[in-house]
Design a protein around this motif. Structure first.
Motif, short mmCIF file in Angstrom:
data_model
loop_
_atom_site.label_atom_id
_atom_site.label_comp_id
_atom_site.label_asym_id
_atom_site.label_seq_id
_atom_site.Cartn_x
_atom_site.Cartn_y
_atom_site.Cartn_z
N GLU A 25 28.38 44.61 41.21
CA GLU A 25 28.74 44.45 39.79
C GLU A 25 28.16 45.58 38.94
O GLU A 25 28.85 46.21 38.14
CB GLU A 25 28.25 43.09 39.28
N ALA A 26 26.88 45.83 39.14
CA ALA A 26 26.23 46.89 38.33
C ALA A 26 26.83 48.24 38.63
O ALA A 26 27.03 49.07 37.73
CB ALA A 26 24.73 46.89 38.62
N PHE A 27 27.17 48.42 39.95
CA PHE A 27 27.74 49.71 40.36
C PHE A 27 29.07 49.94 39.65
O PHE A 27 29.30 51.02 39.08
CB PHE A 27 27.90 49.71 41.88
N PHE A 28 29.95 48.92 39.69
CA PHE A 28 31.25 49.08 39.05
C PHE A 28 31.13 49.26 37.53
O PHE A 28 31.85 50.06 36.93
CB PHE A 28 32.15 47.88 39.37
N LYS A 29 30.22 48.51 36.95
CA LYS A 29 30.06 48.57 35.48
C LYS A 29 29.62 49.95 35.03
O LYS A 29 30.20 50.54 34.11
CB LYS A 29 29.04 47.51 35.05
N GLN A 30 28.63 50.48 35.71
CA GLN A 30 28.12 51.80 35.33
C GLN A 30 29.14 52.89 35.65
O GLN A 30 29.27 53.87 34.89
CB GLN A 30 26.81 52.08 36.07
N LEU A 31 29.87 52.69 36.76
CA LEU A 31 30.86 53.70 37.16
C LEU A 31 31.99 53.75 36.14
O LEU A 31 32.44 54.83 35.75
CB LEU A 31 31.40 53.38 38.56
N VAL A 32 32.43 52.58 35.67
CA VAL A 32 33.51 52.54 34.67
C VAL A 32 33.03 53.11 33.34
O VAL A 32 33.79 53.78 32.63
CB VAL A 32 34.03 51.10 34.52
N LEU A 80 31.48 63.59 47.83
CA LEU A 80 31.86 62.37 47.13
C LEU A 80 31.08 61.19 47.68
O LEU A 80 30.64 60.32 46.93
CB LEU A 80 33.37 62.16 47.27
N THR A 81 30.93 61.16 49.02
CA THR A 81 30.19 60.06 49.64
C THR A 81 28.75 60.02 49.16
O THR A 81 28.24 58.96 48.78
CB THR A 81 30.23 60.20 51.18
N ASP A 82 28.07 61.22 49.11
CA ASP A 82 26.67 61.26 48.65
C ASP A 82 26.58 60.86 47.19
O ASP A 82 25.63 60.17 46.77
CB ASP A 82 26.11 62.68 48.83
N TYR A 83 27.54 61.29 46.42
CA TYR A 83 27.51 60.98 44.97
C TYR A 83 27.58 59.48 44.75
O TYR A 83 26.80 58.92 43.97
CB TYR A 83 28.67 61.69 44.27
N LEU A 84 28.55 58.79 45.49
CA LEU A 84 28.72 57.36 45.25
C LEU A 84 27.62 56.54 45.89
O LEU A 84 27.22 55.50 45.36
CB LEU A 84 30.08 56.90 45.80
N LEU A 85 27.12 56.98 47.06
CA LEU A 85 26.01 56.25 47.68
C LEU A 85 24.76 56.30 46.83
O LEU A 85 23.96 55.36 46.80
CB LEU A 85 25.73 56.81 49.08
N ASN A 86 24.56 57.41 46.11
CA ASN A 86 23.34 57.58 45.29
C ASN A 86 23.58 57.26 43.82
O ASN A 86 22.69 57.45 43.00
CB ASN A 86 22.82 59.01 45.42
N PHE A 87 24.80 56.83 43.48
CA PHE A 87 25.11 56.56 42.07
C PHE A 87 24.36 55.32 41.60
O PHE A 87 24.34 54.31 42.27
CB PHE A 87 26.63 56.37 41.92
N LYS A 88 23.75 55.50 40.43
CA LYS A 88 23.00 54.39 39.83
C LYS A 88 23.40 54.21 38.40
O LYS A 88 23.72 55.18 37.72
CB LYS A 88 21.48 54.67 39.91
#
Length: 924
Positions: A853-860, A916-924
């Motif tokens: 949830e937090a991941f999607f919220k911050q990503l959006v 892209l994989t590193d970016y999303l795995l480390n995205f906060k």
């Protein structure tokens, strides 16, 4: 007739001089210009009736006192301890109180004001125990506290006391005697009818009656006749206004138009002082001669003091024509004066006459072999009457000395060296002796062939002459033979010893050593900074020491005397002072505007110094009573103490003081007659005051004792107060300390309770925090578990779909094996439906949203333009699924997944080097 002419000439010759006098203008005494009356008190203070009030002068300072109506004072008389004054419709007296302040008491208030309406009181006399006030209309006699009015029949012009009688002179009815309160006729002569009698004095066996314009008369008790004296015609011309008598019998006449005339008892003029010779104003309004033979003159514009006691006299040139005088001499009964502007002489009537063609600097005048020689800037002149003749063209004739034991031969020091002057057959010849061209100002012979010459500015030389004095055989510079200083060298011969004065003191020539050595005797007796200002041939040794000039005659038994420096202050030509011989009994001292005529028999000292008196004491500006040998007690409050002193009978004086109980030998100068002391500490002070004159003579001392009381906090009452205060402070300290302890105990109790409460609160917060941490750990674990489950689910779906796809492919490959096409299509459809089952994806997406949830919220929030499909790809990548694994989940080919990943990277605006994989795995 010859004797009379000689007497007149002698009188005129003497009258060309004046005694020393000093002017006082308005800027000095700071009052009105006119001074109508002058009187001196027994303590020596001078009092003047001035336009603006009463002036007081103590010899140093002037003070002005006014009467209540502030009118002009017309008369003044100092008698005993009172200063009587007369003014317009007012008369009374000033008297000093215990604090030294002059206070005024009106006597006219004792009378009805209408009795003396419009009267001015022009004269005040003291007679026995009465004081007489005179106006033009009446006479008022003040005696024993009562006033008696006497009304003459005519205008009252003057009153005089002579030999115990009071004479009253009127305008029309002659002269009366005042007997008691009655006027008794004394002299009524037609000659005096309408004449204004200025004064009546005792003269010989009778009276001298002086009028303003009608001349002077002698009265012998029976007859009145004109006084046959040289001064009589002059007084008629210039209008007599005042007359005084000296103890010597000399008379002092003050005129309206031509100053002061001083005559002997016969009326022959001795001195004449007027504006032409320096008096500030020619109109004499009043005059007074005190016990010390000092004449004080009230003028129409200022005041003047004339010293009649001194035997010295002055020739003053106030026009500036004469300039600075460098030498003066009496030659054949005529006074010649050499100045920086030329050569002059005094005519028989005292006029200053310039000798034609003599303009320029005159250095010396000397009688040589019966001739008068003038050393001039242009050369040397022979003076004959009012004519001069150049006998030497060698410029700058400073000094002429006769060659010892040789007649008619003289050596002169000039700008360009030594010149021989020789008289041959009555004619003077001049010859330069060569060898040197240095300027020589001082010259003295050691013997007939040797002389010592001092350079005008630098150096000392020993000169040897030839036998004929035609040339100099040798000249030796003594600069390196012990001369202490080469500058300002003077050389003299004193008692056959060559004495040298330099900047550093006196020295002498020692023949045995042929060198210059210190002259201890002269340094001790004369002083190192003194120098001789008289020529060796003058019959007096004149020594300049500081501002003083000391004279020691050689041919009399009189001891040395000191000239009054106040008489010549600021008038000497420093460095060129010169005392010359005028005649057998007089010397001349050059001044910058004339010269001083000094009597040979001048007494050692004619001026005394008197013990100072304390005129006033003020503490912080407030006057206090002047004590009589009793200590003054002053509170200790940073007081300012002002002590005013005076010594009016002293002449040219100042004051000094010493703290006798601290350092009785150290005397300090007092400025302007007043000593101010500030910030005196507690204790006793013994002050001594003395008067000192210019020559250093001191008077007896006056003592003043001062006690500065202890500060209030050092007194007994202060100590008692401090003790009581200390007790109260201790008591207060005890009470406050006890209250403080109780307060502190209460504070500690409250603090303990508060600390316990805080401690419990902190424990509760800490426990709550621990619970939250445990909950977070549980949630994180649960999240991690769900994330794993989600991944497992995704993998299961992937595997299922892969199996179904494989099964579909197999069916597609064996399509022909099916007999029933409908059953085949139905089977394929079920497989497709199972691969893209929406419910499974919905469940998967729901679980994915919960886990991430937090991941999607911050990503959006950061990338709002992402589509749901993009978010699915991001979720799969976040779960670390490969492209191949993602393809069946999306039901697209691997190539389609790679295309989707490329587009997603662009939407995320990632650089090419960022995975892209590193970016999303480390995205906060």
């Amino acid at each position: 007739m010859f004797c009379l002419c000689a007497l007149l000439l002698s009188t005129k010759a003497y009258a060309q001089y004046t005694p020393y006098f000093q002017n006082f203008d308005l800027s000095e005494y700071n009052a009105g210009n006119q001074n109508w009356g002058v009187s001196k008190a027994k303590d020596g203070k001078l009092y003047v009736a001035n336009n603006k009030g009463l002036l007081e002068y103590d010899g140093l300072n002037w003070k002005l006192f006014t009467i209540p109506n502030k009118t002009t004072l017309r008369s003044v008389l100092a008698k005993d301890n009172k200063i009587y004054i007369g003014s317009y419709e007012e008369f009374g007296y000033f008297e000093t109180d215990a604090k030294g302040k002059l206070n005024y008491t009106s006597l006219s208030q004792m009378l009805d004001g209408e009795q003396f309406l419009n009267e001015e009181f022009w004269q005040i006399l003291a007679f026995e125990d009465t004081i007489i006030f005179r106006s033009f209309r009446n006479i008022y006699v003040y005696k024993a506290g009562k006033i008696t009015k006497i009304r003459p029949s005519s205008t009252v012009i003057s009153c005089e006391v002579v030999d115990g009688e009071v004479y009253v002179a009127t305008l029309k009815d002659g002269i009366y005697k005042l007997e008691g309160s009655a006027l008794v006729p004394f002299l009524d002569n037609a000659v005096l009818d309408g004449a204004k009698v200025v004064s009546i004095i005792k003269y010989a066996e009778g009276l001298l009656i002086a009028t303003d314009l009608s001349g002077n008369f002698l009265y012998n008790g029976s007859s009145l006749k004109a006084w046959n004296a040289p001064i009589n015609a002059i007084l008629k011309k210039y209008q007599l206004n005042a007359l005084s008598t000296q103890k010597s019998g000399n008379l002092v006449f003050g005129t309206i138009q031509n100053g002061i005339y001083i005559t002997n008892s016969d009326g022959s003029i001795v001195f004449h002082i007027n504006h032409e010779n320096g008096l500030i104003n020619n109109t004499i309004l009043s005059q007074y001669i005190d016990e010390d033979n000092q004449l004080w003159v009230g003028l129409d514009n200022g005041l003047a003091h004339v010293d009649l006691k001194s035997k010295s006299a002055f020739f003053n040139d106030v026009t500036g024509k004469l300039g600075a005088v460098y030498d003066v001499i009496d030659y054949k009964g005529r006074i010649y004066i050499g100045s920086n502007t030329g050569l002059y002489y005094l005519s028989s009537d005292g006029k200053l006459i310039f000798i034609e063609n003599s303009q320029g600097q005159v250095w010396s005048l000397k009688i040589v072999d019966g001739d008068l020689l003038c050393g001039h800037n242009n050369g040397t002149y022979l003076v004959e009457g009012d004519q001069i003749e150049l006998i030497s063209a060698f410029t700058g004739g400073w000094v002429i000395k006769k060659v010892p034991e040789i007649n008619d031969t003289y050596i002169q020091g000039t700008y360009s060296g030594l010149v021989r002057l020789k008289k041959v057959k009555g004619e003077w010849e001049a010859k330069h002796l060569g060898k040197t061209t240095i300027p020589i100002r001082f010259l003295v012979f050691e013997d007939a062939s040797t002389a010592w010459a001092a350079h005008a500015y630098k150096g000392l030389f020993k000169v040897k002459f030839s036998n004929t004095y035609d040339t100099i055989t040798s000249i030796q510079n003594y600069e390196n033979k012990g001369l202490s200083s080469t500058y300002n060298v003077r050389v003299h011969k004193i008692k056959n010893t060559i004495c040298i004065k330099t900047n550093t003191g006196w020295q002498r020539y020692e023949p045995i050593l042929d060198s210059i050595v210190p002259h201890d005797l002269l340094n001790k007796n004369f002083g190192k900074n003194s120098y001789i200002i008289s020529d060796d041939e003058v019959n007096v040794l004149a020594l300049k020491r500081g501002d003083l000039i000391h004279l020691k005659p050689f041919d009399t038994e009189n001891s040395s005397t000191t000239l009054e420096s106040s008489h010549i202050k600021d008038r000497l030509i420093v460095g060129y002072e010169n005392v010359s011989q005028l005649d057998n009994t007089h010397f001349g001292l050059n001044l910058n505007d004339g010269f001083m005529r000094i009597d040979k028999n001048l007494p050692r000292s004619v001026y005394q110094v008197y013990k100072p008196s304390i005129d006033g004491i003020s503490v912080n500006g407030a006057p206090i009573a002047i004590p009589n040998d009793t200590p003054i007690e002053i509170p200790n409050k940073n007081q300012s103490l002002l002590i005013e002193l005076s010594s009016p009978k002293s002449h040219a004086h100042a004051f000094q003081y010493a703290l006798t109980n601290v350092d009785p030998n150290h005397w300090y100068k007092i400025e302007n007659g007043a000593l101010e002391l500030s910030n005196l500490g507690q204790g006793e002070y013994a002050l001594a005051f003395r008067t000192v004159n210019e020559s250093g003579t001191t008077s007896e001392s006056t003592r003043l004792y001062i006690t500065i009381l202890p500060a209030w906090y050092r007194s007994n009452l202060g100590l008692l107060g401090f003790t009581l205060l200390a007790f109260l402070l201790i008591l207060l300290f005890y009470v406050l300390h006890k209250r403080k302890i109780l307060k502190e105990q209460l504070i500690l109790k409250h603090q303990f309770e508060k600390d316990q409460e805080i401690l419990l609160k902190d424990k509760t917060i800490e426990n709550d925090k621990r619970i939250v941490e445990l909950k977070n750990e549980s949630l994180e674990n649960e999240l991690e578990l769900k994330s794993k489950q989600l991944a497992n689910t995704a993998m299961a779906i992937v595997k299922k779909n892969e199996t179904l796809l494989e099964l579909k492919d197999e069916l597609l490959d064996h399509k022909s094996a099916f007999d029933n096409y409908y059953a085949y299509k139905k089977l394929i459809k079920k497989i497709d439906t199972s691969i893209g089952h929406e419910d499974e994806w919905a469940i998967f997406e729901h679980n994915s949203n919960q886990v991430h949830e937090a991941f999607f919220k911050q990503l959006v929030e950061k990338h709002p333009d992402l589509t749901p499909k993009d978010l699915k790809v991001c979720a799969y990548i976040k779960m670390d699924l490969s492209t191949k694994e993602i393809a069946p989940l999306l039901n697209i080919s691997v190539r389609g997944v790679e295309t989707q990943r490329y587009r997603l990277k662009q939407k995320l605006q990632l650089e090419s080097e960022i995975s892209l994989t590193d970016y999303l795995l480390n995205f906060k």
